[in-house]
Design a protein around this motif. Sequence first.
Motif, mmCIF file in Angstrom:
data_model
loop_
_atom_site.group_PDB
_atom_site.id
_atom_site.type_symbol
_atom_site.label_atom_id
_atom_site.label_comp_id
_atom_site.label_asym_id
_atom_site.label_seq_id
_atom_site.Cartn_x
_atom_site.Cartn_y
_atom_site.Cartn_z
ATOM 1 N N HIS A 1 3.539 11.902 -14.123
ATOM 2 C CA HIS A 1 2.566 12.651 -14.911
ATOM 3 C C HIS A 1 1.285 11.904 -15.219
ATOM 4 C CE1 HIS A 1 2.485 15.409 -18.715
ATOM 5 N NE2 HIS A 1 1.346 15.509 -18.166
ATOM 6 N N GLN A 2 1.412 10.656 -15.592
ATOM 7 C CA GLN A 2 0.411 9.771 -15.808
ATOM 8 C C GLN A 2 -0.451 9.748 -14.607
ATOM 9 O OE1 GLN A 2 1.382 5.660 -16.574
ATOM 10 N NE2 GLN A 2 -0.803 4.954 -15.982
ATOM 11 N N VAL A 3 -0.086 9.484 -13.183
ATOM 12 C CA VAL A 3 -0.704 9.574 -12.268
ATOM 13 C C VAL A 3 -1.583 10.865 -12.083
ATOM 14 C CG1 VAL A 3 -0.612 9.640 -9.877
ATOM 15 C CG2 VAL A 3 0.644 7.852 -10.986
ATOM 16 N N PHE A 4 -1.054 11.985 -12.418
ATOM 17 C CA PHE A 4 -1.932 13.135 -12.002
ATOM 18 C C PHE A 4 -2.819 13.320 -13.110
ATOM 19 C CE2 PHE A 4 -2.373 17.691 -13.285
ATOM 20 C CZ PHE A 4 -2.884 17.961 -11.936
ATOM 21 N N ASP A 5 -2.397 13.032 -14.550
ATOM 22 C CA ASP A 5 -3.458 13.214 -15.560
ATOM 23 C C ASP A 5 -4.484 12.243 -15.344
ATOM 24 O OD1 ASP A 5 -1.992 15.151 -16.753
ATOM 25 O OD2 ASP A 5 -1.121 13.983 -18.299
ATOM 26 N N GLU A 6 -4.439 11.040 -15.221
ATOM 27 C CA GLU A 6 -5.349 10.089 -15.210
ATOM 28 C C GLU A 6 -6.018 9.872 -13.584
ATOM 29 O OE1 GLU A 6 -4.064 6.753 -17.179
ATOM 30 O OE2 GLU A 6 -3.032 7.843 -18.757
ATOM 31 N N GLU A 7 -5.537 10.530 -12.703
ATOM 32 C CA GLU A 7 -5.663 10.020 -11.318
ATOM 33 C C GLU A 7 -5.732 8.724 -11.073
ATOM 34 O OE1 GLU A 7 -9.320 11.594 -8.234
ATOM 35 O OE2 GLU A 7 -8.700 12.968 -9.870
ATOM 36 N N ASP A 8 -4.624 8.168 -11.247
ATOM 37 C CA ASP A 8 -4.556 6.662 -11.414
ATOM 38 C C ASP A 8 -3.631 6.459 -9.942
ATOM 39 O OD1 ASP A 8 -3.459 4.012 -11.820
ATOM 40 O OD2 ASP A 8 -2.780 4.444 -13.714
ATOM 41 N N VAL A 9 -4.614 5.909 -8.903
ATOM 42 C CA VAL A 9 -4.069 5.810 -7.732
ATOM 43 C C VAL A 9 -3.261 4.537 -7.774
ATOM 44 C CG1 VAL A 9 -5.118 5.102 -5.217
ATOM 45 C CG2 VAL A 9 -6.102 6.868 -6.675
ATOM 46 N N GLU A 10 -3.543 3.410 -8.256
ATOM 47 C CA GLU A 10 -3.002 2.279 -8.326
ATOM 48 C C GLU A 10 -1.611 2.186 -8.982
ATOM 49 O OE1 GLU A 10 -3.013 -2.150 -10.464
ATOM 50 O OE2 GLU A 10 -4.764 -0.953 -10.629
ATOM 51 N N THR A 11 -1.253 3.156 -9.891
ATOM 52 C CA THR A 11 -0.145 3.449 -10.466
ATOM 53 C C THR A 11 0.678 4.135 -9.290
ATOM 54 O OG1 THR A 11 -0.686 3.330 -12.813
ATOM 55 C CG2 THR A 11 1.410 4.368 -12.370
ATOM 56 N N ALA A 12 0.171 5.205 -8.789
ATOM 57 C CA ALA A 12 0.761 6.102 -7.834
ATOM 58 C C ALA A 12 1.261 5.084 -6.467
ATOM 59 C CB ALA A 12 -0.411 7.110 -7.151
ATOM 60 N N ARG A 13 0.475 4.169 -6.079
ATOM 61 C CA ARG A 13 0.915 3.483 -5.113
ATOM 62 C C ARG A 13 2.318 2.572 -5.565
ATOM 63 N NH1 ARG A 13 -2.735 3.648 -0.989
ATOM 64 N NH2 ARG A 13 -4.889 4.070 -1.657
ATOM 65 N N GLY A 14 2.510 2.438 -6.603
ATOM 66 C CA GLY A 14 3.521 1.543 -7.172
ATOM 67 C C GLY A 14 4.802 2.202 -7.454
ATOM 68 N N LEU A 15 4.821 3.808 -7.251
ATOM 69 C CA LEU A 15 6.048 4.536 -7.501
ATOM 70 C C LEU A 15 6.947 4.127 -6.503
ATOM 71 C CD1 LEU A 15 4.442 5.728 -9.938
ATOM 72 C CD2 LEU A 15 5.425 7.965 -9.321
ATOM 73 N N ASP A 16 6.552 3.793 -5.173
ATOM 74 C CA ASP A 16 7.458 3.516 -4.268
ATOM 75 C C ASP A 16 8.649 2.491 -4.617
ATOM 76 O OD1 ASP A 16 7.020 5.357 -1.826
ATOM 77 O OD2 ASP A 16 5.073 4.547 -2.191
ATOM 78 N N ALA A 17 8.089 1.430 -5.404
ATOM 79 C CA ALA A 17 8.869 0.481 -5.661
ATOM 80 C C ALA A 17 10.111 1.138 -6.541
ATOM 81 C CB ALA A 17 8.287 -0.750 -6.313
ATOM 82 N N GLU A 18 9.626 1.670 -7.646
ATOM 83 C CA GLU A 18 10.671 2.617 -8.587
ATOM 84 C C GLU A 18 11.647 3.313 -7.735
ATOM 85 O OE1 GLU A 18 9.873 3.627 -12.722
ATOM 86 O OE2 GLU A 18 8.039 3.857 -12.052
ATOM 87 N N ASP A 19 11.081 3.898 -6.694
ATOM 88 C CA ASP A 19 12.120 4.807 -5.958
ATOM 89 C C ASP A 19 13.006 3.975 -5.195
ATOM 90 O OD1 ASP A 19 13.031 7.330 -4.662
ATOM 91 O OD2 ASP A 19 11.759 6.646 -2.909
ATOM 92 N N ASP A 20 12.592 2.842 -4.651
ATOM 93 C CA ASP A 20 13.716 1.802 -3.980
ATOM 94 C C ASP A 20 14.669 1.452 -5.056
ATOM 95 O OD1 ASP A 20 12.022 1.572 -1.877
ATOM 96 O OD2 ASP A 20 11.131 0.038 -2.284
ATOM 97 N N GLN A 21 14.425 1.220 -6.282
ATOM 98 C CA GLN A 21 15.454 1.068 -7.361
ATOM 99 C C GLN A 21 16.497 2.231 -7.454
ATOM 100 O OE1 GLN A 21 13.726 0.372 -11.232
ATOM 101 N NE2 GLN A 21 15.628 0.276 -12.200
ATOM 102 N N MET A 22 15.769 3.428 -7.335
ATOM 103 C CA MET A 22 16.652 4.498 -7.355
ATOM 104 C C MET A 22 17.693 4.693 -6.136
ATOM 105 S SD MET A 22 17.848 7.463 -8.963
ATOM 106 C CE MET A 22 16.481 8.135 -10.103
ATOM 107 N N ASP A 23 17.086 4.215 -4.989
ATOM 108 C CA ASP A 23 17.956 4.232 -3.788
ATOM 109 C C ASP A 23 19.076 3.058 -3.948
ATOM 110 O OD1 ASP A 23 16.464 6.124 -2.639
ATOM 111 O OD2 ASP A 23 15.148 4.704 -1.565
ATOM 112 N N SER A 24 18.701 1.975 -4.531
ATOM 113 C CA SER A 24 19.761 0.893 -4.681
ATOM 114 C C SER A 24 20.816 1.595 -5.609
ATOM 115 C CB SER A 24 19.185 -0.174 -5.500
ATOM 116 O OG SER A 24 20.066 -1.183 -5.502
ATOM 117 N N LEU A 25 20.508 2.407 -6.701
ATOM 118 C CA LEU A 25 21.308 2.871 -7.654
ATOM 119 C C LEU A 25 22.485 3.659 -6.977
ATOM 120 C CD1 LEU A 25 19.026 2.904 -11.112
ATOM 121 C CD2 LEU A 25 21.398 1.641 -10.705
ATOM 122 N N HIS A 26 21.707 4.816 -6.146
ATOM 123 C CA HIS A 26 22.155 5.729 -5.731
ATOM 124 C C HIS A 26 23.439 4.885 -4.573
ATOM 125 C CE1 HIS A 26 22.354 9.279 -2.505
ATOM 126 N NE2 HIS A 26 23.231 9.503 -3.395
#
Length: 214
Positions: free
Chosen positions: A136-161
């Motif tokens: 949501h933050q990425v979309f509202d602020e067009e925050d490209v830097e944060t956008a690129r960092g979401l893959d790391a959080e997704d890796d955390q989800m994959d590990s939990l899965h």
Amino acid sequence: MRNRFHEDLETVAGQVGELFGLVERAIARSSRALLDADRELAEAVISEDLRIDLLCRQIEAEAIEIQMRQQPVARDLRLLLGVHRIVADLERSGDLAKNIAKQARRRHPSAVVPSTCRETVASMAQTAQSLWRHAHQVFDEEDVETARGLDAEDDQMDSLHRSLLLAVIEGAGASEVETAIDLTLIGRFYERIADHAVAIAHQVVYISTGEVVG
């Protein structure tokens, strides 16, 4: 005419922001319903999904109308194309939250998640909510830097899965088959919610820079 065009774009962006809020709320509430065996909250999530679907249709129709009327180019065109894809990810994530709520409702008054898996599922829920706050933050602020960092959080989800699936497999002999199936589905729902958040972040990178990610 151009002022009206940009006002229309801002209106669509505002509606997408509203849609983000609805989906974030659905994910959070369905997670609470699941972990607390709260049927009333589960019913509320299921009912509110119609509101999400209607808003999705409205945004898509307005984006198409703007595109046909104004024939935008460059970033404006990327924004309208990106909105279509982002809305699709939002709608699907709302459906996944509804599916989680339906699992809670179906097993009520029993808890879907056994105590042995509660910590892992709670962590998956927290990770999903964090990913969506950032998307949501990425979309509202067009925050490209944060956008690129979401893959790391997704890796955390994959590990939990993977941890959840391992717990299901290890406990298969001692637990009910129904519980094992429910946990497998729930893990998949959260994993897909995370994937959609990352897909949205990639779309924002495309809108802002023209770079195709993923």
